[in-house]
Design an enzyme around this catalytic site. Structure first.
Site, mmCIF file in Angstrom:
data_model
loop_
_atom_site.group_PDB
_atom_site.id
_atom_site.type_symbol
_atom_site.label_atom_id
_atom_site.label_comp_id
_atom_site.label_asym_id
_atom_site.label_seq_id
_atom_site.Cartn_x
_atom_site.Cartn_y
_atom_site.Cartn_z
ATOM 1 N N LYS A 13 32.611 32.825 42.289
ATOM 2 C CA LYS A 13 33.332 32.072 43.319
ATOM 3 C C LYS A 13 34.405 32.946 43.975
ATOM 4 O O LYS A 13 34.511 32.998 45.188
ATOM 5 C CB LYS A 13 34.048 30.848 42.716
ATOM 6 C CG LYS A 13 33.149 29.839 42.052
ATOM 7 C CD LYS A 13 33.956 28.664 41.509
ATOM 8 C CE LYS A 13 34.930 29.033 40.394
ATOM 9 N NZ LYS A 13 34.318 29.541 39.154
ATOM 10 N N ARG A 88 38.538 20.718 40.751
ATOM 11 C CA ARG A 88 37.822 20.985 39.524
ATOM 12 C C ARG A 88 37.574 19.716 38.730
ATOM 13 O O ARG A 88 36.987 19.765 37.660
ATOM 14 C CB ARG A 88 38.706 21.894 38.686
ATOM 15 C CG ARG A 88 38.071 23.171 38.300
ATOM 16 C CD ARG A 88 39.057 23.795 37.352
ATOM 17 N NE ARG A 88 38.527 24.980 36.793
ATOM 18 C CZ ARG A 88 38.602 26.177 37.341
ATOM 19 N NH1 ARG A 88 39.164 26.346 38.505
ATOM 20 N NH2 ARG A 88 38.101 27.207 36.716
ATOM 21 N N ARG A 127 34.385 41.910 33.439
ATOM 22 C CA ARG A 127 35.285 41.686 34.580
ATOM 23 C C ARG A 127 36.642 42.334 34.335
ATOM 24 O O ARG A 127 37.183 42.309 33.243
ATOM 25 C CB ARG A 127 35.491 40.190 34.807
ATOM 26 C CG ARG A 127 36.595 39.958 35.819
ATOM 27 C CD ARG A 127 36.650 38.590 36.368
ATOM 28 N NE ARG A 127 36.768 37.563 35.352
ATOM 29 C CZ ARG A 127 36.665 36.282 35.623
ATOM 30 N NH1 ARG A 127 36.400 35.878 36.850
ATOM 31 N NH2 ARG A 127 36.798 35.402 34.674
ATOM 32 N N ARG A 171 35.444 27.192 28.282
ATOM 33 C CA ARG A 171 35.528 27.009 29.735
ATOM 34 C C ARG A 171 34.208 26.476 30.286
ATOM 35 O O ARG A 171 34.203 25.646 31.187
ATOM 36 C CB ARG A 171 35.907 28.324 30.411
ATOM 37 C CG ARG A 171 37.375 28.669 30.212
ATOM 38 C CD ARG A 171 37.678 30.109 30.513
ATOM 39 N NE ARG A 171 37.437 30.473 31.889
ATOM 40 C CZ ARG A 171 37.269 31.718 32.312
ATOM 41 N NH1 ARG A 171 37.305 32.720 31.436
ATOM 42 N NH2 ARG A 171 37.080 31.971 33.577
HETATM 43 P P1 AP5 Z 1 34.271 36.175 39.775
HETATM 44 O O1 AP5 Z 1 34.100 36.271 41.250
HETATM 45 O O2 AP5 Z 1 35.533 36.627 39.178
HETATM 46 O O3 AP5 Z 1 33.872 34.708 39.260
HETATM 47 P P2 AP5 Z 1 34.625 33.316 39.383
HETATM 48 O O4 AP5 Z 1 33.571 32.307 39.667
HETATM 49 O O5 AP5 Z 1 35.770 33.419 40.329
HETATM 50 O O6 AP5 Z 1 35.075 33.162 37.900
HETATM 51 P P3 AP5 Z 1 36.458 32.708 37.273
HETATM 52 O O7 AP5 Z 1 36.429 33.100 35.841
HETATM 53 O O8 AP5 Z 1 37.605 33.200 38.102
HETATM 54 O O9 AP5 Z 1 36.306 31.187 37.391
HETATM 55 P P4 AP5 Z 1 37.082 30.161 36.628
HETATM 56 O O10 AP5 Z 1 36.648 28.993 37.436
HETATM 57 O O11 AP5 Z 1 36.853 30.054 35.203
HETATM 58 O O12 AP5 Z 1 38.571 30.707 36.705
HETATM 59 P P5 AP5 Z 1 39.842 30.332 37.583
HETATM 60 O O13 AP5 Z 1 40.625 31.530 37.828
HETATM 61 O O14 AP5 Z 1 39.443 29.479 38.725
HETATM 62 O O15 AP5 Z 1 33.045 36.970 39.118
HETATM 63 C C1 AP5 Z 1 32.943 37.148 37.722
HETATM 64 C C2 AP5 Z 1 32.533 38.589 37.397
HETATM 65 O O16 AP5 Z 1 31.201 38.831 37.842
HETATM 66 C C3 AP5 Z 1 33.388 39.645 38.102
HETATM 67 O O17 AP5 Z 1 33.558 40.732 37.251
HETATM 68 C C4 AP5 Z 1 32.573 40.016 39.328
HETATM 69 O O18 AP5 Z 1 32.848 41.323 39.760
HETATM 70 C C5 AP5 Z 1 31.151 39.858 38.836
HETATM 71 N N1 AP5 Z 1 30.240 39.368 39.864
HETATM 72 C C6 AP5 Z 1 30.501 38.470 40.855
HETATM 73 N N2 AP5 Z 1 29.400 38.257 41.602
HETATM 74 C C7 AP5 Z 1 28.405 39.000 41.042
HETATM 75 C C8 AP5 Z 1 27.021 39.179 41.339
HETATM 76 N N3 AP5 Z 1 26.437 38.522 42.354
HETATM 77 N N4 AP5 Z 1 26.306 39.998 40.540
HETATM 78 C C9 AP5 Z 1 26.905 40.653 39.512
HETATM 79 N N5 AP5 Z 1 28.200 40.530 39.173
HETATM 80 C C10 AP5 Z 1 28.943 39.716 39.931
HETATM 81 O O19 AP5 Z 1 40.624 29.386 36.540
HETATM 82 C C11 AP5 Z 1 41.162 29.911 35.353
HETATM 83 C C12 AP5 Z 1 41.881 28.799 34.587
HETATM 84 O O20 AP5 Z 1 42.967 28.293 35.392
HETATM 85 C C13 AP5 Z 1 41.041 27.564 34.272
HETATM 86 O O21 AP5 Z 1 40.309 27.736 33.075
HETATM 87 C C14 AP5 Z 1 42.128 26.482 34.170
HETATM 88 O O22 AP5 Z 1 42.778 26.526 32.942
HETATM 89 C C15 AP5 Z 1 43.106 26.892 35.253
HETATM 90 N N6 AP5 Z 1 42.799 26.241 36.533
HETATM 91 C C16 AP5 Z 1 42.472 26.870 37.702
HETATM 92 N N7 AP5 Z 1 42.239 25.984 38.675
HETATM 93 C C17 AP5 Z 1 42.422 24.742 38.127
HETATM 94 C C18 AP5 Z 1 42.302 23.419 38.618
HETATM 95 N N8 AP5 Z 1 41.929 23.185 39.899
HETATM 96 N N9 AP5 Z 1 42.559 22.404 37.763
HETATM 97 C C19 AP5 Z 1 42.928 22.625 36.495
HETATM 98 N N10 AP5 Z 1 43.036 23.864 35.952
HETATM 99 C C20 AP5 Z 1 42.792 24.916 36.764
HETATM 100 MG MG MG Z 2 37.871 33.362 40.071
#
Ligand code: AP5
Ligand code: MG
Length: 213
Positions: A13, A88, A127, A171
């Site tokens: 994402k 979310r 990552r 997660r």
């Molecule tokens: P990446 O682009 O980093 O993936 P992502 O979907 O952004 O993954 P996240 O781990 O950031 O999602 P998340 O939803 O768990 O975390 P968030 O920060 O939102 O890609 C992943 C890896 O793959 C990278 O290394 C990338 O380079 C590689 N990659 C990407 N595309 C690729 C491809 N096509 N092929 C190969 N490799 C690829 O949330 C973290 C925490 O914050 C949550 O757990 C929660 O505690 C809190 N939080 C955040 N938002 C909320 C909310 N709205 N409500 C409540 N808690 C929240």
């Molecule tokens: Mg992310």
């Protein structure tokens, strides 16, 4: 243009949201990045969020919604934005919808980046994240030019605390219970589009751009 990115943790994402933000010149708004920035700066919000994030749990809706609504009320969001990691939960989606409806507005596209669990676990371990500017790398798929250093801002890259295998499992579980229902929510509103997130990141991007055009 207002876009919501949906998908499991590690689906890509953030990677796609950054590319979209650049192409369409709209802000990339990631609640995860906002929390991580606050943790890094030791703010009260950061301390509160960290309690949940380190366990792979969601930060409570009340806190998250407040932060998101503040952010999208800023001037740079006037022409649209790409939301990454918000909403979310169904309550978060309802609050966002109500706030937009009051402005006579709505979400135009919800893009679901679809990736099976097996691929996710592999992606997270590789990552590396920049806590200063939010840029994301992968040691194999998207390496930085200089090992351990962000191409964009020169800060040090880190393995996120919540990318440990045990936390990743939590997660994924939380995603299935609380976030996956949003696929139906946005399908009902006629704005949901699925893309195959297992493809190369440029192919995923092309598929999304084709939908937006
Ligand atoms: P990446 O682009 O980093 O993936 P992502 O979907 O952004 O993954 P996240 O781990 O950031 O999602 P998340 O939803 O768990 O975390 P968030 O920060 O939102 O890609 C992943 C890896 O793959 C990278 O290394 C990338 O380079 C590689 N990659 C990407 N595309 C690729 C491809 N096509 N092929 C190969 N490799 C690829 O949330 C973290 C925490 O914050 C949550 O757990 C929660 O505690 C809190 N939080 C955040 N938002 C909320 C909310 N709205 N409500 C409540 N808690 C929240
Ligand atoms: Mg992310």
């Amino acid at each position: 243009m207002k876009i919501v990115m949906l998908g499991a943790p590690g689906a890509g994402k953030g990677t796609q949201a950054q590319m979209l933000a650049k192409k369409y010149d709209i802000p990339h708004v990631s609640t995860g990045d906002i929390f991580r920035m606050n943790i890094k700066n030791g703010t009260e919000l950061g301390l509160e969020a960290k309690k949940y994030m380190d366990q792979g749990l969601l930060v409570p809706d009340e806190l998250t919604v407040r932060i998101l609504l503040d952010r999208v009320a800023k001037d740079d969001c006037k022409n649209g934005y790409v939301l990454d990691g918000f909403p979310r939960t169904i309550p978060q989606a309802n609050v966002l919808e109500d706030a937009l409806t009051k402005l006579g507005d709505k979400i135009d596209y919800a893009i679901n980046v679809d990736v099976p669990d097996e691929n996710i676990i592999r992606r997270m371990g590789g990552r590396r994240a920049c806590l200063a500017c939010g840029a994301t790398y992968h040691i194999e798929h998207v390496p930085p030019k200089k090992e351990g250093i962000c191409d964009k801002c020169g800060q040090e890259l880190v393995l996120r605390d919540d990318d440990k295998p045990e936390t990743v499992k939590n997660r994924l579980q939380v995603y299935k219970e609380q976030t996956q229902p949003l696929i139906d929510f946005y399908t009902e509103r006629g704005v949901l589009h699925n893309v195959d997130g297992t493809k190369d990141m440029n192919e995923v991007f092309e598929a999304i751009v084709a939908i937006l055009n």
